[in-house]
Design a protein around this motif. Structure first.
Motif, mmCIF file in Angstrom:
data_model
loop_
_atom_site.group_PDB
_atom_site.id
_atom_site.type_symbol
_atom_site.label_atom_id
_atom_site.label_comp_id
_atom_site.label_asym_id
_atom_site.label_seq_id
_atom_site.Cartn_x
_atom_site.Cartn_y
_atom_site.Cartn_z
ATOM 1 N N ILE A 31 0.852 -1.186 0.000
ATOM 2 C CA ILE A 31 0.000 0.000 0.000
ATOM 3 C C ILE A 31 0.885 1.232 0.000
ATOM 4 O O ILE A 31 1.897 1.300 0.709
ATOM 5 N N SER A 32 0.497 2.224 -0.803
ATOM 6 C CA SER A 32 1.214 3.494 -0.855
ATOM 7 C C SER A 32 0.196 4.615 -0.974
ATOM 8 O O SER A 32 -0.925 4.406 -1.457
ATOM 9 N N ASN A 33 0.578 5.819 -0.536
ATOM 10 C CA ASN A 33 -0.324 6.962 -0.658
ATOM 11 C C ASN A 33 -0.395 7.500 -2.082
ATOM 12 O O ASN A 33 -1.251 8.317 -2.401
ATOM 13 N N SER A 34 0.542 7.074 -2.927
ATOM 14 C CA SER A 34 0.558 7.471 -4.327
ATOM 15 C C SER A 34 1.161 6.325 -5.131
ATOM 16 O O SER A 34 1.967 5.551 -4.610
ATOM 17 N N LEU A 35 0.789 6.225 -6.391
ATOM 18 C CA LEU A 35 1.292 5.145 -7.229
ATOM 19 C C LEU A 35 2.482 5.585 -8.083
ATOM 20 O O LEU A 35 2.907 4.859 -8.981
ATOM 21 N N ALA A 36 3.031 6.779 -7.804
ATOM 22 C CA ALA A 36 4.231 7.227 -8.507
ATOM 23 C C ALA A 36 5.422 6.351 -8.096
ATOM 24 O O ALA A 36 5.497 5.897 -6.942
ATOM 25 N N PRO A 37 6.388 6.107 -9.002
ATOM 26 C CA PRO A 37 7.499 5.187 -8.701
ATOM 27 C C PRO A 37 8.312 5.549 -7.465
ATOM 28 O O PRO A 37 8.851 4.661 -6.795
ATOM 29 N N HIS A 38 8.410 6.839 -7.140
ATOM 30 C CA HIS A 38 9.244 7.241 -6.006
ATOM 31 C C HIS A 38 8.437 7.433 -4.712
ATOM 32 O O HIS A 38 8.971 7.927 -3.720
ATOM 33 N N SER A 39 7.168 7.037 -4.731
ATOM 34 C CA SER A 39 6.364 7.099 -3.510
ATOM 35 C C SER A 39 6.761 5.969 -2.566
ATOM 36 O O SER A 39 7.124 4.875 -3.009
ATOM 37 N N GLU A 40 6.683 6.237 -1.260
ATOM 38 C CA GLU A 40 7.068 5.237 -0.268
ATOM 39 C C GLU A 40 5.902 4.322 0.074
ATOM 40 O O GLU A 40 4.741 4.739 0.078
ATOM 41 N N LEU A 41 6.235 3.066 0.370
ATOM 42 C CA LEU A 41 5.233 2.102 0.804
ATOM 43 C C LEU A 41 4.892 2.350 2.267
ATOM 44 O O LEU A 41 5.769 2.605 3.084
ATOM 45 N N THR A 42 3.614 2.258 2.595
ATOM 46 C CA THR A 42 3.187 2.435 3.985
ATOM 47 C C THR A 42 2.854 1.120 4.669
ATOM 48 O O THR A 42 2.839 1.042 5.893
ATOM 49 N N ALA A 43 2.575 0.076 3.898
ATOM 50 C CA ALA A 43 2.282 -1.248 4.461
ATOM 51 C C ALA A 43 2.550 -2.296 3.389
ATOM 52 O O ALA A 43 2.389 -2.031 2.190
ATOM 53 N N VAL A 44 2.974 -3.486 3.826
ATOM 54 C CA VAL A 44 3.237 -4.581 2.891
ATOM 55 C C VAL A 44 2.617 -5.858 3.444
ATOM 56 O O VAL A 44 2.485 -6.028 4.655
ATOM 57 N N SER A 45 2.237 -6.761 2.551
ATOM 58 C CA SER A 45 1.666 -8.035 2.968
ATOM 59 C C SER A 45 2.761 -8.970 3.474
ATOM 60 O O SER A 45 3.958 -8.731 3.259
ATOM 61 N N ILE A 46 2.357 -10.046 4.140
ATOM 62 C CA ILE A 46 3.327 -11.018 4.660
ATOM 63 C C ILE A 46 4.158 -11.608 3.530
ATOM 64 O O ILE A 46 5.379 -11.744 3.646
ATOM 65 N N ARG A 47 3.499 -11.922 2.427
ATOM 66 C CA ARG A 47 4.216 -12.533 1.298
ATOM 67 C C ARG A 47 5.270 -11.573 0.748
ATOM 68 O O ARG A 47 6.390 -11.985 0.438
ATOM 69 N N ILE A 59 8.327 2.546 -4.352
ATOM 70 C CA ILE A 59 7.720 1.535 -5.222
ATOM 71 C C ILE A 59 8.766 0.993 -6.203
ATOM 72 O O ILE A 59 8.818 -0.211 -6.475
ATOM 73 N N ALA A 60 9.620 1.876 -6.709
ATOM 74 C CA ALA A 60 10.656 1.438 -7.651
ATOM 75 C C ALA A 60 11.621 0.454 -6.990
ATOM 76 O O ALA A 60 11.997 -0.566 -7.588
ATOM 77 N N GLN A 61 12.045 0.742 -5.760
ATOM 78 C CA GLN A 61 12.946 -0.176 -5.049
ATOM 79 C C GLN A 61 12.277 -1.521 -4.811
ATOM 80 O O GLN A 61 12.893 -2.583 -4.984
ATOM 81 N N ALA A 62 10.989 -1.482 -4.401
ATOM 82 C CA ALA A 62 10.280 -2.731 -4.110
ATOM 83 C C ALA A 62 10.117 -3.575 -5.364
ATOM 84 O O ALA A 62 10.269 -4.799 -5.336
ATOM 85 N N ARG A 63 9.839 -2.929 -6.507
ATOM 86 C CA ARG A 63 9.639 -3.698 -7.745
ATOM 87 C C ARG A 63 10.959 -4.194 -8.330
ATOM 88 O O ARG A 63 10.943 -5.077 -9.184
ATOM 89 N N SER A 64 12.075 -3.634 -7.882
ATOM 90 C CA SER A 64 13.347 -4.221 -8.288
ATOM 91 C C SER A 64 13.566 -5.559 -7.591
ATOM 92 O O SER A 64 14.336 -6.403 -8.064
ATOM 93 N N ILE A 65 12.889 -5.777 -6.448
ATOM 94 C CA ILE A 65 12.960 -7.050 -5.720
ATOM 95 C C ILE A 65 11.847 -7.985 -6.171
ATOM 96 O O ILE A 65 12.069 -9.181 -6.405
ATOM 97 N N ILE A 66 10.612 -7.447 -6.277
ATOM 98 C CA ILE A 66 9.450 -8.242 -6.712
ATOM 99 C C ILE A 66 8.848 -7.549 -7.930
ATOM 100 O O ILE A 66 8.051 -6.605 -7.778
ATOM 101 N N PRO A 67 9.205 -7.941 -9.126
ATOM 102 C CA PRO A 67 8.689 -7.253 -10.322
ATOM 103 C C PRO A 67 7.172 -7.261 -10.431
ATOM 104 O O PRO A 67 6.575 -6.312 -10.955
ATOM 105 N N ASN A 68 6.521 -8.331 -9.942
ATOM 106 C CA ASN A 68 5.060 -8.422 -10.066
ATOM 107 C C ASN A 68 4.337 -7.919 -8.813
ATOM 108 O O ASN A 68 3.185 -8.291 -8.557
ATOM 109 N N LEU A 69 4.990 -7.075 -8.023
ATOM 110 C CA LEU A 69 4.367 -6.522 -6.807
ATOM 111 C C LEU A 69 3.143 -5.693 -7.180
ATOM 112 O O LEU A 69 3.202 -4.818 -8.047
ATOM 113 N N THR A 70 2.015 -5.965 -6.509
ATOM 114 C CA THR A 70 0.798 -5.177 -6.688
ATOM 115 C C THR A 70 0.770 -4.061 -5.659
ATOM 116 O O THR A 70 0.837 -4.317 -4.457
#
Length: 354
Positions: A31-47, A59-70
């Protein structure tokens, strides 16, 4: 002595999104407050967390780890509906219920053992009823709200027997108080003093702490000593049952709209069943893509929790006069009714079919 239960849903913003969108359960989610690539994540699922993604990443950093992150926006509508559902699950057990924030609900268990069995049995039943409304919860039972909440934060089902509160509190790590979410550097101050457990905090002088940390410091000492005798402040029972959802795209035709509304109606009917009620008249409220509002009242001739019949009535009403633009938000309000009492028959249902 009072006995209080706490229902706690951890990572509540994620749990609320998954309740509203069950298809995302097997997907790494954030979950993020914005869907822009440089927005910070506020919560993540266990998976997602197990793969190395954590709140504070972009979001960009997270998708470099999990490309299919929703990644989705935080949904206030989903969280409000989830909190109401938690309160309904609690009120199906006890009439004295207090809603907290972010997935916390307290209920008074006074007198319930004679009706429902031991506290362990009640806790198991609470966990089961929370599952019925679409979430997983930890249950803590103790002599006051704070200790019950700390017990729930330990995970699973935990019952703290009367008289053993200090033994439970002494060895709890300070992290369970959740001080990192508070404004200021209270957690850092206590860490510099070498305070690591609630037992260490309980042994400090309350007056000295009050002069240094103020009222909040004294309150923490009272919690660590188990001296707070707070009890739930009951809420008024819901007179209208509401579920709402915000869509990622506009819906223009009735078939996909019915597909989206069915799980909403199923969640509402499940909440009604827990309270021993059935669905009466409905109020549909849609937010349209052109920022207009669309409302429609749907009368139900025979109150029922049969989702298929209710959805058919809603669909017929919308076919007669459909919305004038694509739908972006959906809100359904149901007026509860008591089931119709009638003579029980061996071979017939207890009320007319919808």
């Amino acid at each position: 002595m009072s006995r209080i239960a706490c229902i706690l849903v951890t990572n509540f913003p994620i749990a609320a999104i998954l309740r509203a969108n069950p298809a995302l359960h097997d997907t790494p989610l954030a979950i993020s407050n914005s869907l822009a690539p440089h927005s910070e994540l506020t919560a993540v699922s266990i998976r997602a967390g197990k793969s190395g993604v954590y709140p504070g990443m972009t979001i960009a950093q997270a998708r470099s780890i999990i490309p299919n992150l929703t990644v989705v926006n935080r949904s206030e509508a989903a969280e409000t509906s989830a909190m109401d559902a938690l309160a309904d699950a609690a009120e199906s057990i006890s009439p004295l219920v207090e809603k907290g924030d972010s997935g916390r609900v307290w209920l008074d268990l006074a007198g319930l053992e004679r009706l429902l069995g031991s506290e362990e049995t009640i806790a198991s039943e609470l966990a089961h009823r929370v599952e019925q409304v679409g979430m997983e919860a930890a249950i803590g039972i103790a002599s006051n709200k704070e200790i019950a909440h700390l017990a729930a934060r330990c995970g699973g089902i935990r019952v703290i027997d009367a008289g053993s509160e200090n033994q439970f509190l002494n060895w709890l790590p300070l992290d369970l108080l959740g001080l990192d979410s508070e404004v200021g550097d209270l957690e850092d101050t206590l860490a510099r003093w070498g305070i690591k457990r609630l037992g260490d905090l309980a042994r400090l002088d309350a007056d000295a702490i009050g002069s240094r940390l103020g009222r909040r410091g004294v309150e923490l000492i009272r919690i660590a000593r188990g001296e707070n005798n707070s009890r739930p402040i009951p809420r008024r029972p819901a007179e209208i049952f509401t579920e709402a959802i915000e869509l990622d795209y506009g819906i223009e035709t009735l078939e996909p709209l019915g597909f989206v509304m069915r799980p909403i109606l199923e969640r509402l009917c499940e909440r009604l069943k827990l309270r021993g009620l059935v669905a009466g008249d409905l109020m549909l409220s849609f937010g349209l893509i052109d920022h207009r509002k669309f409302s429609r009242r749907v009368a139900i001739g025979a109150p029922s929790n049969d989702v298929r019949s209710i959805l058919a009535m809603v669909t017929l009403s919308l076919e007669n006069l459909p919305p004038e633009a694509a739908i972006e938000t959906i809100r359904i309000d149901i007026e509860p009714r008591h089931p119709r009492a009638s003579q029980t028959d061996m071979f017939l249902p207890p009320s007319p079919a919808p």
